[in-house]
Design an enzyme around this catalytic site. Structure first.
Site, mmCIF file in Angstrom:
data_model
loop_
_atom_site.group_PDB
_atom_site.id
_atom_site.type_symbol
_atom_site.label_atom_id
_atom_site.label_comp_id
_atom_site.label_asym_id
_atom_site.label_seq_id
_atom_site.Cartn_x
_atom_site.Cartn_y
_atom_site.Cartn_z
ATOM 1 N N ARG A 1 0.819 -1.209 0.000
ATOM 2 C CA ARG A 1 0.000 0.000 0.000
ATOM 3 C C ARG A 1 0.858 1.268 0.000
ATOM 4 N NH1 ARG A 1 -1.386 2.400 5.188
ATOM 5 N NH2 ARG A 1 -2.915 3.496 3.949
ATOM 6 N N HIS A 2 0.266 2.336 -0.539
ATOM 7 C CA HIS A 2 0.932 3.629 -0.512
ATOM 8 C C HIS A 2 0.974 4.120 0.928
ATOM 9 C CE1 HIS A 2 1.725 7.868 -1.244
ATOM 10 N NE2 HIS A 2 2.127 7.523 -2.451
#
Lengths: 382, 382
Positions: free
Chosen positions: A227-228
């Protein structure tokens, strides 16, 4: 339709990846590359797997279309040939450890005095200045020391290496940029320059976001898996048959995502803003997966694409090579064998220019010293 | 000492990361960048964390030293200003979805007819051609679809995202290269060109090794954690106080490593060659760690460095910013605030050229529309 570097001659002393990647890029823009190799074994990557017959596919992928001459730069006869090539070259590339070219008598100062318009491009592990200039490095050493590994991997587990050799490749890209900039100066009558690219420096140039976070918050970012670190949802999700990606980068896209999945979350205070979504990212992931687990990923990618939400598959390299969009852009090209038939597959040229040819094949990579006679004949008559 | 792009004017319609990264690179080479922003909010990254006061450190890291003017390209008055800027520009950069510039009347064909020497650089998710040209993309979508994620992560676990935004940054780097190549053509009297960079294409250009493996063996490579897929030992190892990296890329280096660790393995048939070491990589890792677990990583890095074996720490970004070699190369620079004092820290310019200044500070990033009056005054008198 000549390329921007048509008529430009590169004398390429580099081996392995960073330097040869730079000269490959410049060859794709039209330059002629004469690869000067060590007699006997040549470029180390000639013996790197995987092989097809006795040829390294790895070597072919980076060295297609170059000419090869084997020169012993400690022998008088070969030095004379090398200097006749220098007379005609626009660019010299090397990736020896700092000091090696000086000991051969071909350091930047000496060459600049004799060939004032020659551009000298060097790429090394740590650069030609600073306390550790002399140390050797490999891709993995600079990925680890340069910070990229510290932000890559699963949360609360050990960091991982980026699967692509970005320690080498990004440095090779900066070398190509520096050479192009120096050519602009020479083309308008200026002097040649030395370009000194460090693989470690080049890793830093990938860290814009991580440096901002570290200096503003005082806390260096850690790996955040798939995930970012500061946008949600911007990660992988499980469908019935595996993982796919949703990247809803702002509130409007999150609203579209909720509508498409029929999840009434857009006005829920736990998820209404990106900071709130980041705070509740694990819960949001479960809620989204409670829907997506029911059907295959192709279903969701199609549905979300029609809803205008950025999404897509996680493709392995075999799937990438079959991807219609990638093939429509001529990003998978054939490298020809000596018989003229396609022998290897390689990435195409990502720099698409309206007046630059974009051929669907590449000339073979040279055998060691293959072009010696032709190069000597060319020197005689030019 | 003027930079290679001194006197070059870039009209920069790009926002977020890929395009602004390209114009930052070109500014570091001497170009003047006028950032044309949407009135009201400007570049999306002005509202991206982390913040210092009301300013985004992320925005500052990528947009330092640029000028800003807010123009509504649908209003007649602002279009007139934009066209006066186009009269003087060498380069136009944009990263809208394909078709947006055409609808504004500023597509490549129209601009090329009116400004034949103008270079038009575009970067988009999937490029301006092919069946999916119109689709939006973010960094994560192209990292996943382009194959890099499929080879990044731990063995037999889910793939992870590369912690740095290489989907954007690598595309921005190829755009900068294309612009430099096109400038060479214009500088010698040729026409401007359109450069069409796709973020997805750019990911492919990182896969040299993986493509060779896939096409020769028929098997796409999978994530291999912190180790290189085909060189051993080339991975992380546990010391008493944490992980460090050893990259012994050939038999000679493996011999030196064995000597330094006093491990009698160099002649052991299980480890004598790289293929054998790859076969027995897990066992070899345990044997090496049976020695390295006894002392801290600094001890081993020092010992192996003196033995000539490539090695190094895994640094987090805070450690990277203090690294003596990195600082000796001016790779950590201060971005000044409006009061002239250092306000942010950013990566320096990795392209070190002998005749290019390498300043230790950068000018502030502009407030939205900050330079409007000065730009209009300049248009009047030039």
């Amino acid at each position: 339709m000549p390329g921007p570097l048509d008529g430009t001659l590169i004398l390429d002393l580099t081996h392995v990846l960073a330097g040869p990647y730079a000269s490959m890029t410049l060859a794709d823009l039209g330059a002629r590359v004469i690869k000067v190799e060590r007699p006997g074994t040549g470029d180390d990557t000639r013996s790197f797997p995987p092989f097809k017959g006795r040829e390294s596919a790895y070597f072919a992928a980076i060295n297609h279309g170059k000419e090869s001459i084997a020169l012993d730069l400690k022998s008088a006869g070969d030095r004379a040939i090398f200097e006749r090539l220098l007379d005609r070259a626009d660019i010299l590339l090397e990736n020896y450890r700092p000091g090696v070219m000086e000991r051969l008598g071909y350091g930047w100062e000496a060459l600049h005095a004799r060939y004032p318009r020659l551009i000298y491009g060097a790429v090394s592990g740590f650069g030609h200045t600073g306390p550790e200039a002399e140390r050797p490095a490999y891709d993995m050493v600079v990925q680890a020391r340069g910070g990229v590994m510290s932000i890559t991997g699963e949360r609360d587990r050990e960091p991982v290496r980026v699967g692509a050799s970005i320690g080498d490749i990004v440095a090779g890209m900066f070398l190509a940029q520096g050479v192009l900039a120096a050519l602009l100066v020479v083309q308008r009558g200026g002097a040649g320059q030395k370009i000194d690219i460090s693989m470690l420096d080049s890793q830093l140039a990938l860290l814009e976001h991580a440096i901002a976070i570290t200096t503003v918050t005082g806390e260096p970012p850690r790996p955040s898996g798939a995930r970012h670190p500061s946008i949600t949802p911007f990660e992988t999700f499980h469908a019935e048959d595996g993982l796919f990606v949703i990247a809803a980068g702002n509130d409007a896209l999150f609203g579209k995502l909720c509508d498409a999945l029929q999840l009434p979350l857009a006005d829920d205070p736990r998820f209404a803003t990106n900071p709130a979504r980041c705070q509740n990212a694990r819960l949001l992931k479960r809620l989204i997966e409670s829907v997506t687990l029911d059907r295959p990923k192709a279903y969701w990618i199609d549905l979300l694409t029609r809803a205008g939400v950025p999404t897509g598959p996680i493709q392995n390299v075999a799937e990438v090579l079959e991807d219609p969009q990638i093939n429509a852009r001529n990003m998978v090209v054939d490298i020809l064998g000596r018989d003229g038939a396609p022998a290897y597959v390689a990435a195409g040229n990502p720099i698409k220019m309206s007046a630059l040819p974009d051929p669907v094949t590449r000339a073979p990579a040279p055998a060691l010293d293959e072009d010696r006679a032709a190069i000597l004949a060319w020197l005689e008559k030019s």
